[in-house]
Design a protein around this motif. Structure first.
Motif: not given
Length: 324
Positions: A211-217, A247-251, A258-267
């Motif tokens: 969720g945090a990296t999605a907000f940053l993105s 993102s938080l919900y999916f996590g 999948i969460g790791i994938y989403w985190i680095f996708n956002n980064v």
């Protein structure tokens, strides 16, 4: 999940993930590199969307004038805005498309993670059932992550036997697929585990960072794009608010991988946004500066030509006066 989706989308993604895993030997790192690979493949589309967004920003002044002029006529405003977009070849929604691309890829990756024996190693349902029986897993009651449980138990057998496969396992899998020992642990986290909102633990770091990296993105995107205040921009801002919540919900409902994938996708999205915006904006500004210089040079050439013409006329007038 349909057979066509599994064959066309999930299996190729599983093979890519498998190839990366075999190259690096770490499941978590393989997922991160998979996210990077997806981002690199999607760069052409991202560039197209970014160009559209920069073109939208360039039209901001004209759009604001239209909004003031047709503030009380919504239909006319939309018509005039569309004419302006068509005139400059701008699609106001094309910048949103790159944000949706990771979603179907994430769905495909979800099934590749959920069913590693089928979509990564290529075993049939019959072979998987035999493996489940061999390791003591009731595949009928194992739930959504039954194959992950089987893979983990196979890994335990592999290590217990001195990092070799027991003969009973090789008899089942010989020639049927590619049996690999997959260690789902990464930085102390079990990426096969799904974080539970009712069971706090260190694995909560995955949905929180997601969720945090999605907000940053979303924040970086809004800062870099300098969005105009129109309907399309409003939709874009709403999407940027929803993405962190999604993102938080999916996590919390999907395996940690999948969460790791989403985190680095956002980064990677943040890095891509900054680099593409600076590069394309610089390229656009350089082109505009060159065009302005060309126009100014043309004006100067015209002024010189006019002065020369006036000088010639003056000389001819003096010559005629002298002849008289």
């Amino acid at each position: 999940m349909g057979e066509a989706f599994g064959l066309i989308i999930v299996r190729p993604l599983g093979l890519i993930l498998l190839a990366i895993f075999k190259a690096v030997g770490s499941y978590g790192l393989a997922v991160i590199l998979f996210a990077l690979l997806v981002k690199l493949i999607c760069i052409p589309l991202a560039i197209k969307g970014k160009k559209s967004m920069l073109a939208m920003s360039a039209l901001n002044a004209e759009l604001q004038q239209l909004q003031k002029k047709y503030a009380n006529n919504r239909v006319k405003l939309n018509d005039e805005m569309q004419k302006l977009y068509d005139k400059h070849g701008v699609n106001p929604m094309s910048g949103c498309l790159p944000q949706f691309i990771p979603l179907p890829i994430m769905m495909g990756l979800y099934y590749a993670v959920q069913q590693p024996l089928k979509f990564m190693m290529g075993f049939s349902d019959e072979v998987i059932a035999k493996l489940a029986n061999e390791v003591g897993v009731d595949i009928a009651t194992a739930g959504y992550y039954g194959q992950i449980t089987i893979a983990e138990k196979l890994g335990d057998m592999f290590q217990s036997a001195g990092n070799v496969w027991p003969e009973a396992i090789t008899k089942i899998t010989d020639g049927m697929g590619e049996l690999l020992n997959i260690d789902f642990h990464f930085l102390g986290l079990n990426l096969a585990q799904t974080p539970s909102i009712t069971d706090p633990g260190f694995i909560w770091i995955i949905p929180i960072l997601s969720g945090a990296t999605a907000f940053l993105s979303s924040y970086v995107m809004q800062k870099m794009q300098n969005m105009p205040s129109n309907a399309a921009a409003g939709q874009m801002k709403m999407l940027n608010l929803l993405m962190p919540l999604m993102s938080l919900y999916f996590g919390f409902i999907l395996p940690g991988a999948i969460g790791i994938y989403w985190i680095f996708n956002n980064v990677f999205s943040c890095v891509q946004e900054i680099i593409l915006t600076k590069y394309l904006r610089g390229k656009r500004e350089k082109k505009e500066a060159e065009e302005a210089a060309r126009i100014e040079a043309a004006k100067e050439a015209k002024r010189i030509a006019n002065r020369e013409a006036q000088r010639q006329q003056s000389l001819e007038a003096k010559k005629k006066k002298g002849d008289k």
